[in-house]
Design an enzyme around this catalytic site. Structure first.
Site, mmCIF file in Angstrom:
data_model
loop_
_atom_site.group_PDB
_atom_site.id
_atom_site.type_symbol
_atom_site.label_atom_id
_atom_site.label_comp_id
_atom_site.label_asym_id
_atom_site.label_seq_id
_atom_site.Cartn_x
_atom_site.Cartn_y
_atom_site.Cartn_z
ATOM 1 C CE LYS A 240 -2.108 4.891 1.121
ATOM 2 N NZ LYS A 240 -2.192 4.565 2.547
ATOM 3 C CG ASP B 286 -1.778 1.204 1.372
ATOM 4 O OD1 ASP B 286 -2.834 1.289 0.717
ATOM 5 O OD2 ASP B 286 -1.376 2.114 2.136
HETATM 6 N N1 HSE Z 1 -5.062 1.054 4.695
HETATM 7 C C1 HSE Z 1 -4.600 2.365 4.464
HETATM 8 C C2 HSE Z 1 -3.731 2.819 5.620
HETATM 9 C C3 HSE Z 1 -5.765 3.286 4.288
HETATM 10 O O1 HSE Z 1 -3.749 2.181 6.674
HETATM 11 O O2 HSE Z 1 -3.020 3.808 5.472
HETATM 12 C C4 HSE Z 1 -5.383 4.671 3.849
HETATM 13 O O3 HSE Z 1 -4.932 4.654 2.544
#
Ligand code: HSE
Ligand code: NAP
Length: 432
Positions: free
Chosen positions: A205, A201
Site C-alpha cells: 500500500k 500488505d
Molecule cells: N487485509 C487488509 C487489511 C485488507 O487488514 O488492512 C484491506 O486492504
C-alpha cells in the site's frame, strides 16, 4: 433512465459487499451516476457455493467469457486477490475494452506499471481507491484534492488486521493468534494472513501511495519492512508506561529529492491522532507544502467500508470521471518524473531498545559504552531490580535514544551480539 452494464469478478468479502450495494441501493448509485450502474454478471469459481447476497437469476456465472464477449458490459470490478489469475484477467478485460476497478494492492504494487501502460495504450482506465486504506478515500485525495501541493511526507496505519490485533492485545491482553483468527472471521485479513502480519500488505500500500504522491518507482520489496509477527506484549506495556502506543506505521518522506520509506512497529506519543487509531481503523497523515498537515481516518478493511470505495469508483467510471483522472495522473509513467528510494541507513529517528541483561556490575557501562562509541545518545533508561538473588539472573533493560542515524543503531545492535551480558537479541523500535 439509461443503464451502464457492470460486472463483478470474485464474490468474496469485498465482491459480496459491492453486489449488495449495487442490488440494494440502485436508486442511490443511479442518482449519483445519472444513469443506472446495472449489475449484469458476477463471475465466480464455484456456482454451488452458498452466497451471502440474493442474486437475481442469470447474473451468476463461472465463465469469464460471459463478460469478455459482452460488448455492453463496459465497467468491471475485478475483486479477486493475489497475482494470478488476477493479472491475466485484468489484461484480458482491458483487451476486451473494459474499464476496470480493483482493490488488489498486491497486484498493483508489482504489475502496476504493466497494467497502467496497457490501459493507457488501449485508452481504458483502472480505478483503485479500495486498494489502500479500505473506506478512506486517500487515492482520490492525493490524486485529485491535493494536487496543488508537493506532498512532503506521509505517515499511515494502513493495515486493519494489524491495528485490530495490536488494539486487542493492548486492551484485553488477548493472544496474537486468537485475535488474528477473529480478524479472519470478520473478513479483514488477506486470504494469506501472513501478508498482513509480516508488513507486506502495508508495504504494498505504501508503494502505491508513494507512486501517487512522489512518483517513486521501485520494488515494494525494497522498502525496509518489519511486521508485527514477533511484537511482544512486554513492549506494548513498556511503551504504555513511557507514554506511547505501538502501531504498525508506514512512513514515506521526501529528503533531498529522494524518498525515505519504511514499514515498522513504531512508538507514537499518546494523545496524537495516529496513536489513538483503534481496531480495524486506518489513518493517514499527509503533509503538503501548501496545505500543511491533513489527517484521514476511517475503517481500513472489512466488507462494507471497502465496498463503499469500490462502488464510488464504479460510479466515477460510469460517469467518466475516472478516465479523466487516470489519464492525467500518468501513474507509473516516465512523465511522472520518477524519484528513487533513499538509503534507509541514513534515516534519522529516535529509538526504543529492549534487551534482557545480566544483573551485574559493569553491564550498564558496557551497553551504554557500545551505544556511545557509535554516536547514539541516550534519553532515558528503565531497569528493574531482579527479585532473584542468583548472580546469573537477567532483567529487562529499556533504553530510549535521542535522534540518531539508523546505521548507528544497527551497528550497536550488531555489537551487542558479542556481549556475554546480553541474553537475547535487542528489540529495536522507532519512536515518533
Ligand atoms: N487485509 C487488509 C487489511 C485488507 O487488514 O488492512 C484491506 O486492504
Ligand atoms: P476473498 O474473500 O478471498 O474473495 C476472493 C474471491 O475471489 C473469492 O470469492 C474467490 O472465489 C474468488 N476467485 C478467486 N479466483 C477466482 C477466479 N479465477 N474466478 C472467479 N473468482 C475467483 O477476498 P476479499 O477479501 O474479498 O479480497 C478481494 C481483493 O480485495 C483482494 O485483492 C484484497 O487484497 C482486496 N481488499 C480486501 C479488503 C478486505 O477487507 N477484505 C479490503 C481492501 C482490499 P471462491 O469464493 O470460490 O474462493
Amino acid at each position: 433512465m439509461e443503464k451502464t452494464k457492470v460486472a463483478i469478478i470474485g464474490l468474496g468479502t469485498v465482491g459480496t459487499g459491492v453486489a449488495k450495494l449495487l442490488l440494494d441501493h440502485g436508486d442511490r448509485t443511479a442518482r449519483h451516476a445519472g444513469r443506472i450502474p446495472w449489475l449484469e454478471k458476477i463471475v465466480v469459481r464455484d456456482l454451488s457455493k452458498t452466497r451471502d447476497v440474493e442474486i437475481p437469476e442469470g447474473v451468476l456465472t463461472d465463465n469469464l467469457e460471459d463478460v469478455i464477449q459482452d460488448p455492453e458490459i463496459t465497467v468491471v470490478a475485478q475483486l479477486i486477490g493475489g497475482i494470478e489469475p488476477a493479472r491475466s484477467i485484468m489484461l484480458q478485460l482491458l483487451e476486451a475494452g473494459k474499464d476496470i476497478i480493483t482493490a488488489n494492492k498486491a497486484l498493483l504494487a508489482v504489475y502496476g506499471p504493466e497494467l497502467f501502460d496497457k490501459a493507457r495504450q488501449l485508452k481504458r482506465c483502472i480505478a483503485f481507491e479500495a486498494s489502500v486504506a479500505g473506506g478512506i478515500p486517500i487515492i482520490t485525495n492525493i490524486g485529485q484534492c491535493l494536487t496543488a501541493n508537493q506532498i512532503t511526507s506521509l505517515r499511515g496505519i494502513l493495515n486493519g488486521t494489524c491495528n485490530f490485533i495490536i488494539t486487542e492485545m493492548q486492551n484485553s491482553g488477548a493472544a496474537f493468534s486468537d485475535v488474528l483468527k477473529e480478524a479472519q472471521r470478520l473478513g479483514y485479513a488477506e486470504a494469506d494472513p501472513t501478508l498482513d502480519v509480516n508488513g507486506a500488505d502495508t508495504a504494498q500500500k505504501l508503494s502505491i501511495l508513494s507512486q501517487l504522491a512522489f512518483g517513486v518507482r521501485g520494488n515494494w520489496e525494497d522498502i525496509p519492512c518489519k511486521g508485527i509477527n514477533d511484537l511482544n506484549i512486554a513492549d506494548i506495556r513498556y511503551a504504555d508506561r513511557l507514554g506511547y502506543r505501538i502501531k504498525l506505521l508506514a512512513i514515506a518522506k521526501l529528503v533531498d529529492n529522494e524518498v525515505e520509506m519504511s514499514v515498522s512497529p513504531t512508538l507514537i506519543s499518546k494523545g496524537t491522532p495516529l496513536a489513538e487509531v483503534q481496531d480495524v481503523f486506518n489513518a493517514i497523515r499527509v503533509r503538503g507544502d501548501t496545505v500543511g498537515p491533513v489527517f484521514y481516518h476511517g475503517q481500513g478493511a472489512g466488507q462494507m467500508p471497502t465496498a463503499s470505495a469500490v462502488v464510488a469508483d464504479i460510479i466515477d467510471t460510469v460517469v467518466g470521471r475516472s478516465q479523466i483522472t487516470f489519464n492525467n495522473l500518468e501513474l507509473w509513467s516516465e512523465r511522472n518524473r520518477p524519484r528513487s528510494m533513499a538509503d534507509a541507513g541514513q534515516s534519522i529517528n529516535r529509538y526504543y531498545l529492549r534487551m534482557q541483561v545480566v544483573d551485574q556490575p559493569g553491564v550498564m557501562a558496557e551497553i551504554t559504552g557500545i551505544l556511545g562509541n557509535n554516536g547514539v545518545s541516550i534519553a532515558s533508561i528503565i531497569q528493574h531490580k531482579s527479585e532473584n538473588k542468583d548472580s546469573s539472573a537477567t532483567v529487562p533493560l529499556v533504553i530510549m535514544s535521542h535522534e540518531t542515524m539508523q546505521s548507528a543503531i544497527d551497528k550497536s545492535v550488531d555489537q551487542f551480539k558479542d556481549s556475554k551480558s546480553i541474553e537475547s537479541k535487542a528489540v529495536v523500535l522507532k519512536v515518533i
